[in-house]
Design a protein around this motif. Structure first.
Motif, PDB file in Angstrom:
ATOM      1  N   GLY A  39       5.204   7.067   7.536  1.00  0.00           N
ATOM      2  CA  GLY A  39       3.761   7.220   7.398  1.00  0.00           C
ATOM      3  C   GLY A  39       3.156   6.569   6.170  1.00  0.00           C
ATOM      4  O   GLY A  39       1.936   6.639   5.970  1.00  0.00           O
ATOM      5  N   ASN A  40       3.979   5.945   5.329  1.00  0.00           N
ATOM      6  CA  ASN A  40       3.437   5.325   4.124  1.00  0.00           C
ATOM      7  C   ASN A  40       2.358   4.303   4.482  1.00  0.00           C
ATOM      8  O   ASN A  40       2.500   3.541   5.432  1.00  0.00           O
ATOM      9  N   ILE A  41       1.295   4.292   3.703  1.00  0.00           N
ATOM     10  CA  ILE A  41       0.208   3.330   3.904  1.00  0.00           C
ATOM     11  C   ILE A  41       0.150   2.429   2.681  1.00  0.00           C
ATOM     12  O   ILE A  41       0.077   2.906   1.544  1.00  0.00           O
ATOM     13  N   LEU A  42       0.209   1.129   2.928  1.00  0.00           N
ATOM     14  CA  LEU A  42       0.168   0.150   1.842  1.00  0.00           C
ATOM     15  C   LEU A  42      -1.249  -0.409   1.727  1.00  0.00           C
ATOM     16  O   LEU A  42      -1.838  -0.827   2.728  1.00  0.00           O
ATOM     17  N   HIS A  43      -1.775  -0.406   0.497  1.00  0.00           N
ATOM     18  CA  HIS A  43      -3.132  -0.883   0.242  1.00  0.00           C
ATOM     19  C   HIS A  43      -3.060  -2.105  -0.669  1.00  0.00           C
ATOM     20  O   HIS A  43      -2.794  -1.972  -1.864  1.00  0.00           O
ATOM     21  N   PRO A  44      -3.281  -3.310  -0.116  1.00  0.00           N
ATOM     22  CA  PRO A  44      -3.315  -4.505  -0.967  1.00  0.00           C
ATOM     23  C   PRO A  44      -4.486  -4.391  -1.952  1.00  0.00           C
ATOM     24  O   PRO A  44      -5.558  -3.911  -1.605  1.00  0.00           O
ATOM     25  N   VAL A  45      -4.254  -4.823  -3.176  1.00  0.00           N
ATOM     26  CA  VAL A  45      -5.292  -4.790  -4.207  1.00  0.00           C
ATOM     27  C   VAL A  45      -5.668  -6.230  -4.533  1.00  0.00           C
ATOM     28  O   VAL A  45      -4.804  -7.040  -4.869  1.00  0.00           O
ATOM     29  N   LEU A  46      -6.956  -6.539  -4.416  1.00  0.00           N
ATOM     30  CA  LEU A  46      -7.417  -7.900  -4.697  1.00  0.00           C
ATOM     31  C   LEU A  46      -7.075  -8.297  -6.130  1.00  0.00           C
ATOM     32  O   LEU A  46      -7.263  -7.520  -7.073  1.00  0.00           O
ATOM     33  N   GLY A  47      -6.556  -9.502  -6.274  1.00  0.00           N
ATOM     34  CA  GLY A  47      -6.245 -10.021  -7.597  1.00  0.00           C
ATOM     35  C   GLY A  47      -4.923  -9.541  -8.166  1.00  0.00           C
ATOM     36  O   GLY A  47      -4.591  -9.857  -9.305  1.00  0.00           O
ATOM     37  N   ARG A  48      -4.155  -8.754  -7.397  1.00  0.00           N
ATOM     38  CA  ARG A  48      -2.848  -8.278  -7.871  1.00  0.00           C
ATOM     39  C   ARG A  48      -1.775  -8.661  -6.870  1.00  0.00           C
ATOM     40  O   ARG A  48      -2.039  -8.786  -5.680  1.00  0.00           O
ATOM     41  N   GLY A  49      -0.591  -8.800  -7.355  1.00  0.00           N
ATOM     42  CA  GLY A  49       0.522  -9.159  -6.472  1.00  0.00           C
ATOM     43  C   GLY A  49       1.221  -7.956  -5.867  1.00  0.00           C
ATOM     44  O   GLY A  49       2.048  -8.104  -4.980  1.00  0.00           O
ATOM     45  N   ASP A  50       0.897  -6.764  -6.342  1.00  0.00           N
ATOM     46  CA  ASP A  50       1.544  -5.581  -5.796  1.00  0.00           C
ATOM     47  C   ASP A  50       0.545  -4.794  -4.944  1.00  0.00           C
ATOM     48  O   ASP A  50      -0.576  -5.219  -4.718  1.00  0.00           O
ATOM     49  N   VAL A  51       0.972  -3.646  -4.456  1.00  0.00           N
ATOM     50  CA  VAL A  51       0.126  -2.817  -3.600  1.00  0.00           C
ATOM     51  C   VAL A  51       0.083  -1.397  -4.137  1.00  0.00           C
ATOM     52  O   VAL A  51       0.992  -0.961  -4.857  1.00  0.00           O
ATOM     53  N   GLU A  52      -0.950  -0.686  -3.787  1.00  0.00           N
ATOM     54  CA  GLU A  52      -1.021   0.753  -4.008  1.00  0.00           C
ATOM     55  C   GLU A  52      -0.444   1.421  -2.765  1.00  0.00           C
ATOM     56  O   GLU A  52      -0.597   0.913  -1.650  1.00  0.00           O
ATOM     57  N   VAL A  53       0.215   2.553  -2.951  1.00  0.00           N
ATOM     58  CA  VAL A  53       0.871   3.219  -1.825  1.00  0.00           C
ATOM     59  C   VAL A  53       0.352   4.642  -1.685  1.00  0.00           C
ATOM     60  O   VAL A  53       0.279   5.389  -2.667  1.00  0.00           O
ATOM     61  N   THR A  54      -0.017   5.000  -0.472  1.00  0.00           N
ATOM     62  CA  THR A  54      -0.280   6.398  -0.123  1.00  0.00           C
ATOM     63  C   THR A  54       0.965   6.888   0.588  1.00  0.00           C
ATOM     64  O   THR A  54       1.337   6.364   1.649  1.00  0.00           O
ATOM     65  N   PHE A  55       1.652   7.874   0.008  1.00  0.00           N
ATOM     66  CA  PHE A  55       2.919   8.352   0.553  1.00  0.00           C
ATOM     67  C   PHE A  55       2.686   9.404   1.628  1.00  0.00           C
ATOM     68  O   PHE A  55       1.910  10.340   1.440  1.00  0.00           O
ATOM     69  N   LYS A  56       3.356   9.227   2.756  1.00  0.00           N
ATOM     70  CA  LYS A  56       3.325  10.193   3.856  1.00  0.00           C
ATOM     71  C   LYS A  56       4.727  10.242   4.457  1.00  0.00           C
ATOM     72  O   LYS A  56       5.422   9.235   4.509  1.00  0.00           O
ATOM     73  N   ALA A  57       5.103  11.402   4.923  1.00  0.00           N
ATOM     74  CA  ALA A  57       6.434  11.574   5.509  1.00  0.00           C
ATOM     75  C   ALA A  57       6.548  10.844   6.845  1.00  0.00           C
ATOM     76  O   ALA A  57       5.549  10.567   7.508  1.00  0.00           O
ATOM     77  N   ALA A  58       7.777  10.563   7.233  1.00  0.00           N
ATOM     78  CA  ALA A  58       8.038   9.940   8.531  1.00  0.00           C
ATOM     79  C   ALA A  58       7.755  10.944   9.643  1.00  0.00           C
ATOM     80  O   ALA A  58       7.846  12.158   9.452  1.00  0.00           O
TER      81      ALA A  58
END
Length: 118
Positions: free
Chosen positions: A27-46
């Motif tokens: 269930g993890n949701i990956l949020h790309p962040v403009l201008g950054r090479g990494d992502v923010e993550v919203t953690f959710k269980a499988a």
């Protein structure tokens, strides 16, 4: 491995659980962040397992009964008649296709499933 499928008061014995393929979607949701090479993550269980069960039946009557029972409304239990590999027993609902195919002299009934809580 021999197994049984239980639906309400009906139990159908199958000759062999031919196949068990399952997957769980995380269930993890990956949020790309403009201008950054990494992502923010919203953690959710499988979630619970989903996949395909394949039952081997030695007669058409047994395969037809398994097919007809899975066409009904409600949840099902996969019961192990022998010591199974760990984690095979479960409560599930059909979720997708139910197919019956002739494999030489025996029938294979495949059921797409979604595991549910008992």
């Amino acid at each position: 491995m021999t197994a049984s499928v239980q639906h309400g008061t009906t139990t159908i014995g199958v000759d062999f659980l031919l196949g068990f393929v399952s997957e769980r979607e995380h269930g993890n949701i990956l949020h790309p962040v403009l201008g950054r090479g990494d992502v923010e993550v919203t953690f959710k269980a499988a979630g619970l397992r989903k996949g395909t069960l394949k039952f081997l039946c030695d007669t058409y009557e047994k395969a037809a009964a398994l097919d007809a029972e899975h066409a009904k409304i409600g949840s099902f239990q996969l019961l192990d008649d022998e010591v199974p590999p760990p984690g095979v027993s479960m409560t599930y609902v059909p979720a997708g296709r139910i197919t019956v195919e002739l494999d030489q002299t025996q029938y294979v009934v495949s059921v797409d499933f979604q595991e549910v809580l008992p």
